[in-house]
Write a protein that holds these residues in place. Structure first.
Motif, PDB file in Angstrom:
ATOM      1  N   GLU A 688       0.829  -1.192   0.000  1.00 14.11           N
ATOM      2  CA  GLU A 688       0.000   0.000   0.000  1.00 14.11           C
ATOM      3  C   GLU A 688       0.870   1.251   0.000  1.00 14.11           C
ATOM      4  O   GLU A 688       1.964   1.264   0.557  1.00 14.11           O
ATOM      5  N   ASN A 747      -3.588   7.501   7.071  1.00 12.34           N
ATOM      6  CA  ASN A 747      -3.887   6.313   6.290  1.00 12.34           C
ATOM      7  C   ASN A 747      -2.903   6.188   5.131  1.00 12.34           C
ATOM      8  O   ASN A 747      -3.272   5.912   3.999  1.00 12.34           O
ATOM      9  N   ARG A 810     -10.881   5.439   1.492  1.00 10.23           N
ATOM     10  CA  ARG A 810     -10.671   4.492   2.587  1.00 10.23           C
ATOM     11  C   ARG A 810      -9.379   3.711   2.384  1.00 10.23           C
ATOM     12  O   ARG A 810      -8.729   3.303   3.350  1.00 10.23           O
ATOM     13  N   ASP A 811      -9.016   3.485   1.125  1.00  5.79           N
ATOM     14  CA  ASP A 811      -7.831   2.680   0.850  1.00  5.79           C
ATOM     15  C   ASP A 811      -7.264   3.100  -0.493  1.00  5.79           C
ATOM     16  O   ASP A 811      -7.863   3.872  -1.243  1.00  5.79           O
ATOM     17  N   THR A 812      -6.092   2.531  -0.800  1.00  9.20           N
ATOM     18  CA  THR A 812      -5.414   2.882  -2.052  1.00  9.20           C
ATOM     19  C   THR A 812      -6.106   2.276  -3.271  1.00  9.20           C
ATOM     20  O   THR A 812      -5.768   2.621  -4.402  1.00  9.20           O
ATOM     21  N   THR A 815     -11.479   3.051  -2.831  1.00  9.05           N
ATOM     22  CA  THR A 815     -12.781   2.934  -2.183  1.00  9.05           C
ATOM     23  C   THR A 815     -13.129   4.233  -1.475  1.00  9.05           C
ATOM     24  O   THR A 815     -12.355   4.730  -0.661  1.00  9.05           O
ATOM     25  N   ASP A 817     -14.650   6.657   1.098  1.00  7.86           N
ATOM     26  CA  ASP A 817     -15.069   6.607   2.502  1.00  7.86           C
ATOM     27  C   ASP A 817     -16.201   7.591   2.757  1.00  7.86           C
ATOM     28  O   ASP A 817     -17.240   7.248   3.293  1.00  7.86           O
TER      29      ASP A 817
END
Length: 893
Positions: A688, A747, A810-812, A815, A817
């Motif tokens: 990530e 994050n 939310r993530d790489t 997604t 958030d």
């Protein structure tokens, strides 16, 4: 061009023809007007003479502003002083539609008609080129200190790539100083002033004739003024940003033994002292539900270190001209040295209704309602520049049928730049350093330009310029990483407390090759400190690692460093250490490009001019920070602007008195526009993204068009009315970049992307309108004059994001958030429309020896955001100057 642009073009042509026709028709219609009185006639004649004698040097020749086929404005020293625009460059925009000027960390940012540059790093360049007496200024720091003993200030709108060359993408700003006066007696003036905010200052100029053909002029000024900001926090000993203590001096020499030879030389020095440049952090206030207009943006909670600025600059320029008859030869050269240092005025943002400004007890989380005043995290900047320009120019006689100019230009700049952003009480991250002891930039150009008289009324013109640019840089850039483990937690590092001073350019070594052991890394980090702060812990924590006595460093457990959740191991060393240093930075770029212009002029009469031009301009390209990843392009290309302008200039009689009306329409095609983006430079073991870097990319394309009109009208009783209006439309046609507002360092630094297509360019109001009313009349013992300027700007955006919603990931994998509107996320991005009022009044004795002036600027004390700096958790506004007013007394001798 789409249909809307086509309709605009038709409207522009119609406006030009209507304006010209109206100008031609007015003169005979007013022939039978009631004749003015003798006094009015003399005043009108004088003003007519003044109008015709407004001289500009846009095309590298002295010519009447009404004969220049383009859009420019010239403000005299009297204009500037009377409106309170005195040693305050930002206030120039009040008098010039389409001009936006902001100051960030001492760097002056000039935008003209929405085009400019906010890149203030050593690799950045201005998009509107500043000049002093025609000599190019690559680092526009301290320009406000040039605003004394002036002839005029010229603002040239539109690309000037052919004749002005380097970075004249949006246009140019040329400060023309007062030249020595020949053949007279010793003369000069002394001026003193005082005003609100404890303002006090003086200005003086002495003219020394050296026979009939030479003269010296010595001038200087000093000004002190309290800040327009105020400290509303508990640490009342900290002075707010914006305090001024500026001084400058200038020595000029002029030699003209005959009509053929002219030699001019000028030496200038200056120093700016104070508390740094004003910024208002509105991020947390916005998150609390307050728009910038709901709060006092000048009410700031200062904490930690005292802000400071110390800018030392000097320069020398010389010009030699010789008229050989059919050909004129001119050499001009300049050297400028800037030595700038700033400690950022550290703040905990702005105050807002209901905010708790009490001191936060040690150990309480950052979300607690109070303020952590014992936080010395801030920015330190050291920027030095030594630049030289040389230009050799040949030109024909001004009376020739074919008037041509050709020449060569050389520019060389050496820079040394040190920057460090500290995070006091950091864990695993204590700051970011970019220190570049060797930055080199060079530019070469050759050009030619000419105007040919087809007949007595019709002229064609054209020009061409070829440019080569080279830049290189060596230094270091990256994070200071310090992680110190303890029993049950991680210890923070105190860094930057009272008395701290970073080494920056005084580092003994910039070599980071072969630094593999903790001892090597710790030694390099310690070399970055010139003087440790009184309560810093970094040196104690690292000293044992360097000398080998404590391989894991010395553990320090104090309540003020946030180590309450951890305990020192029994051996007094940390349970583990994690150290990281900045990486080596090596970069270079080389580009070549060609600028050109073509145009035509037609005189409908001696007082009515029609013109059309197509011209181009470029802003220098460069390179990005170097990381061992393929996602970052090594270089970015120069930006390019192509402009079409159609205009009409008209002088005529209105109510029996001289008047003028000028109108122009323009269309800009803005290509290879540079936007800042983010690229991944590191990944964690799970693959990530865990590190990002800002990158300059040529991903933008924009379209701009508009109409600008200006008029000057004279009435009886000594009244003069100046009107100036600009209608401007801007649109980003292409540009997909990372939205730095959404960057989540908790994050891994993941960031969403945003498509800027359809957005407006920053700082571009659709409507700008200025009205300036003046009057001068005789009174017993002398004359009295007054003037008032009302300047309206419609709303504009401060960044390219245009208040668009912020998408948080939310993530790489992308997604989503949540999606928040810009204000809720902390990034309101709109400056509402506003009107600013400046005014002045003066009395001059009949012999001209004494002058008394009252002046006021921003009389309604309107807070206006002139630019914004945004990022993760950052929304800093840079404001206009607060209300100022005062009295001047001037003695002429």
């Amino acid at each position: 061009m789409d249909n809307r642009s086509s309709r605009l073009s038709v409207a522009i042509v119609a406006a030009l023809l209507a304006g010209t026709a109206a100008a031609q028709e007015i003169a005979p219609a007013q022939a039978a007007a009631v004749p003015p009185s003798a006094a009015e006639a003399r005043a009108a004649q004088q003003r007519a003479t003044d109008l015709d004698s407004v001289i500009v040097t846009v095309e590298r020749r002295a010519q009447s502003l009404q004969k220049y086929a383009g859009t420019a404005q010239a403000l005299s020293q009297d204009d500037l002083r009377g409106l309170g625009i005195n040693n305050e460059l930002r206030q120039m925009q009040v008098a010039v539609p389409g001009l936006s000027i902001a100051n960030q960390e001492g760097a002056t940012e000039v935008f003209i008609r929405g085009v400019g540059s906010s890149n203030n790093t050593e690799l950045g360049d201005p998009g509107a080129a500043p000049h002093i007496n025609g000599a190019y200024i690559p680092r526009p720091r301290g320009l406000g200190g040039m605003f004394f003993d002036l002839e005029r200030v010229e603002i040239n709108k539109g690309p000037q790539g052919t004749l002005r060359g380097r970075n004249a993408l949006a246009g140019t700003l040329n400060i023309v100083t007062k030249k020595p006066e020949l053949g007279g007696e010793f003369s000069g003036y002394v001026q003193a002033e005082a005003g609100n905010r404890d303002q006090k200052g003086y200005e003086t100029a002495l003219n020394f004739p050296l026979g009939d053909y030479a003269a010296l002029r010595l001038s200087g000024y000093h000004i002190e003024k309290e800040a327009g900001f105020k400290n509303v926090g508990l640490w009342g000993h900290l002075k707010p940003a914006g305090l001024q203590d500026d001084s400058a001096g200038r020595l000029s020499f002029l030699y003209e033994p005959d009509e053929k030879l002219q030699v001019f030389a000028m030496l200038d020095v200056g120093r700016e002292l104070g508390t740094g440049y004003p910024g208002a952090g509105v991020f947390r206030a916005a998150q609390a539900g307050f728009e910038p207009d709901d709060i006092d943006m000048r009410a700031v909670v200062y904490r930690g270190v005292q802000g400071k600025v110390d800018n030392k600059l000097w320069g020398f320029q010389g010009q030699v001209r010789y008229d050989f008859g059919a050909v004129n030869l001119e050499y001009s050269g300049s050297y400028r040295d800037v030595d700038y240092f700033q400690i950022n005025a550290a703040a905990d943002g702005n105050s807002w209704p209901g905010r708790d400004l009490r001191e936060r007890p040690p150990g309480e989380p950052a979300s607690w309602g109070g303020v952590d005043y014992d936080n010395f995290g801030t920015n330190y900047l050291q920027a030095r520049s030594q630049s030289q320009t040389h230009e050799l120019r040949l030109s024909s006689d001004d009376d020739a049928r074919f008037r041509w100019t050709t020449g060569g230009f050389y520019f060389h700049e050496k820079q040394q730049v040190g920057f460090i952003s500290l995070t006091d009480k950091g864990a695993f991250y204590s700051g970011t350093e970019f220190t570049m002891p060797d930055v080199d930039g060079r530019s070469w150009a050759v050009y030619g330009d000419g105007t040919f008289d087809v007949n007595e009324r019709f002229r064609v013109k054209g020009g061409l310029r070829y440019t080569e640019e080279r830049k290189s840089r060596d230094g270091i850039g990256g994070n200071w990483t310090m992680g110190f483990g303890g029993d049950g937690g991680v210890f923070q590092t105190r860094l930057g407390t009272e008395g701290f001073m970073p080494a920056l350019l005084d580092r003994p070594s910039f070599d980071v090759t072969g630094l593999t052991s903790n001892a090597d890394l710790a030694r390099f980090l310690l070399q970055g400190i010139l003087r440790a702060g009184a309560r810093d812990t970094m040196q104690q924590q690292l000293a044992g690692i360097v000398d080998g006595t404590r391989p894991n460093g010395t553990c320090i457990d104090r309540p003020d460093i946030g180590g309450n959740a951890a305990n020192c191991p029994a051996d007094g060393q940390h349970s583990f250490i994690a150290l990281g240093v900045p990486a080596a930075q090596h970069g270079s770029s080389a580009f070549e490009f060609t600028d050109w212009r073509i145009g035509a002029e037609y005189d409908l009469s001696e007082r009515n001019l029609l013109y059309a031009t197509v011209s181009t301009g470029h802003k220098a390209g460069g390179f990005n920070d170097s990381f061992d990843v393929n996602a970052i392009p090594e270089t970015y290309k120069p930006e390019k602007l192509t402009a079409l302008e159609i205009g009409s200039k008209n002088s005529f009689q209105f109510l029996g008195r001289p008047a003028s009306f000028n109108v122009s329409g323009f269309y800009y095609d803005y290509e290879d526009q540079v936007f800042q983006d983010l690229s991944v430079i590191a990944f964690n073991p799970d693959g990530e993204a865990s590190g990002f870097a800002l990158v300059n990319r040529n991903v933008g394309k924009s379209e701009l068009y508009g109409v600008e009109a200006e008029g000057r009208f004279r009435f009886g009783a000594g009244f003069t009315l100046d009107l100036n209006a600009l209608y401007l439309q801007t649109k980003i046609k292409r540009g997909v970049v990372a939205d730095v507002r959404s960057q989540d360092f908790g994050n891994g630094g993941i960031t969403s992307q945003i498509d800027l297509s359809g957005n407006e360019l920053p700082l571009s109001s659709k409507i700008t309108f200025n009205a300036r009313l003046q009057q001068a009349f005789d009174v017993p013992g002398g004359s009295f004059d007054w003037q008032i300027l009302a300047a309206y700007r419609s709303a504009f955006y401060l960044t390219q994001y245009n208040n668009r919603p912020v998408t948080f990931l939310r993530d790489t994998a992308g997604t989503v958030d949540r999606i928040e509107d810009s204000a809720t996320a902390g990034f309101p991005d709109r400056q509402d429309g506003f009107t600013q009022i400046n005014a002045g009044a003066g009395y001059t004795t009949s012999n001209g020896a004494w002058r008394f002036e009252l002046w006021g600027a921003n009389l309604t004390n309107k807070d206006v955001s002139q630019k914004a700096l945004v990022g993760s958790g950052v929304n800093t506004r840079f404001l206009n100057d607060a209300r100022s007013y005062g009295l001047r007394v001037r003695w002429n001798f």
